[in-house]
Enzyme design. Structure first.
Site, PDB file in Angstrom:
ATOM      1  CE  LYS A  22      36.001   2.825  30.990  1.00 46.72           C
ATOM      2  NZ  LYS A  22      36.438   1.418  30.962  1.00 46.72           N
ATOM      3  CG  ASN A  23      40.270   0.168  28.105  1.00 46.31           C
ATOM      4  OD1 ASN A  23      39.288   0.417  28.801  1.00 46.31           O
ATOM      5  ND2 ASN A  23      40.151  -0.334  26.888  1.00 46.31           N
ATOM      6  CB  CYS A 118      29.472  -3.535  30.082  1.00 51.77           C
ATOM      7  SG  CYS A 118      29.784  -1.781  30.212  1.00 51.77           S
ATOM      8  NE  ARG A 123      33.386  -8.094  30.447  1.00 48.81           N
ATOM      9  CZ  ARG A 123      33.488  -6.781  30.588  1.00 48.81           C
ATOM     10  NH1 ARG A 123      34.550  -6.153  30.176  1.00 48.81           N
ATOM     11  NH2 ARG A 123      32.531  -6.087  31.147  1.00 48.81           N
ATOM     12  CG  ASP A 308      37.005  -2.000  24.229  1.00 41.71           C
ATOM     13  OD1 ASP A 308      36.130  -2.865  24.448  1.00 41.71           O
ATOM     14  OD2 ASP A 308      37.809  -1.622  25.109  1.00 41.71           O
ATOM     15  NE  ARG A 400      31.154   2.064  33.213  1.00 41.70           N
ATOM     16  CZ  ARG A 400      31.336   0.848  32.697  1.00 41.70           C
ATOM     17  NH1 ARG A 400      30.382   0.279  31.999  1.00 41.70           N
ATOM     18  NH2 ARG A 400      32.480   0.215  32.879  1.00 41.70           N
TER      19      ARG A 400
END
Length: 423
Positions: A22-23, A118, A123, A308, A400
């Site tokens: 995903k990233n 999130c 961030r 993560d 997600r």
């Protein structure tokens, strides 16, 4: 909204195929804006986030062909009809902000909403914007939007990142591929996903060297070409299922897991008493029922222990023998899962950036609520080992980032059902 109902106490045995990362995939999709030729992305994870990125690209005029259930996404940005990424889209997912750099590099201007995402800390995107300004862009922030312009094009520059930010490294690298001259990114992040993005950009004709090190150099080119590229396997998904298998016990082969990118996690699992074996086609995780040992974790940028995977490891440590400390050095406010894990009967105490986990001999199922993407799956791991029934609510966070999670776990012996949320 949906919820998951988990009946704990079942070992996991079998095979889980690891999906595309995903990233990485989200940034590769944004990189399609850098060329007017077709881009084909294979091994794409079918997630709420990746589908959402496809929707945003469509609003910019990108022709997107990605049938449901297909792992190949085809993108063609030959005719960009808009350079405005609106708040209603960008606020829902941080990665959508990464259309700014490619639009700025290719078109010379863009208006992109400040991002949401999130609730795991501020961030801020100032590292991104500082880099673009150093490359000659004029940037104004008005009413929650970043308005950026480089009408004569971006210029190469020396970018000294104050922190090895993954997002800023990726974003700067993408924009710099079409800048005039050479861009040097110092204190660059070294995550495997950055190497994946650099590999695709180089296949498109970009000139990049040093990816995977703390200094990346990009020599700008006039034009990038189309490409067919396969997204790397998801080390975070693989690590998550590794910890699920370690928690529940049993024998699970993580097919396609990128072992070379999982070194820190595998070392921690072995210290905890888990057998982690690298095989030709993936990584095998085994635990024969012996109680786990408490292991301390110090979260750091790659190649350290990944932020993560922090929530998942905390769930694992709740039933370990002894006391462990988990120190989160990347994001503030990333222990929101701790109170939810305590609802299972765990003993976790948080002070600042350190969580102290006193292992208990068993957990008991409880109704819990997901607070962010990675935290949500830590609750699933706890539910797999808890006695009785667990309800995980607000699982849109799970969707997600994890493709077919309950199907993959159920195929190995878990008992998970999806149904209507109680809220």
């Amino acid at each position: 909204m949906d919820k998951l109902t988990i009946r704990g106490g079942h070992q996991l045995n079998g095979k889980i195929r690891i999906s595309g990362a995903k990233n990485s995939a989200l940034k590769l999709m944004a990189a399609a804006l850098l060329t007017d030729e077709p881009v084909e992305l294979r091994n794409m994870p079918n997630l709420a986030d990746s589908r959402f990125m496809a929707r945003l690209l469509s609003t910019l005029g990108v022709d997107v062909y990605w049938p449901q259930g297909d792992s190949t996404c085809r993108l063609n940005a030959a005719n960009i009809s808009s350079t405005i990424a609106p708040y209603d889209l960008v606020r829902k997912m941080r990665a959508t902000f990464n259309v700014l750099g490619p639009l700025l590099g290719r078109i010379g201007h863009a208006t992109v909403s400040l991002p949401g995402g999130c609730a795991i800390g501020a961030r801020p995107v100032n590292f991104h914007l500082d880099a673009f300004e150093a490359m000659g862009a004029d940037i104004v922030i008005e009413q929650g939007y970043v308005k950026a312009a480089a009408i004569r094009g971006l210029n190469g520059a020396i970018i000294d990142l104050p922190f090895p930010s993954v997002g800023a490294t990726e974003h700067t690298m993408m924009a710099a591929t079409l800048a005039k001259g050479t861009t040097t990114i110092n204190n660059a992040a070294r995550e495997p996903e950055i190497i994946d993005i650099a590999n695709m950009l180089k296949a498109m004709g970009a000139k990049i060297e040093g990816e995977g090190t703390s200094t990346i150099r990009i020599e700008g080119v006039d034009k990038l070409k189309g490409v067919s590229y396969s997204v790397m396997p998801d080390r975070i998904e693989a690590g998550t299922y590794a910890m699920a298998a370690a928690a529940a016990g049993g024998d699970v082969l993580l097919e396609g897991a990128p072992a070379a990118e999982m070194t820190s996690l595998l070392e921690h699992l072995r210290k905890a008493g888990v057998t982690a074996t690298v095989e030709d086609n993936g990584v095998r995780i085994q635990r024969n029922g012996a109680r786990l040992k408490a292991v301390d974790v110090d979260v750091q940028p790659h190649p350290g222990f990944a932020t993560d995977l922090q929530a998942q490891f905390m769930a694992l440590m709740t039933v370990a023998d002894g006391t462990s400390t988990i120190t989160e050095n990347i994001f503030e406010n990333r222990f929101l899962h701790a109170p939810e894990l305590n609802r299972f009967g765990a003993d976790i105490r948080v002070q600042g950036k350190v969580a102290t986990v006193h292992g208990v001999d068993h957990l008991v199922g409880a109704p819990v609520m997901a607070t962010d993407l990675r935290a949500s799956v830590s609750l699933v791991i706890a539910g797999l080992v808890a006695e009785g029934e667990t309800e995980v609510n607000r699982i849109y966070h799970l969707d997600r980032g994890f493709e077919n999670l309950e199907e993959k776990l159920n195929a190995c012996g878990a008992r998970i059902e999806r149904g209507a949320d109680t809220e």
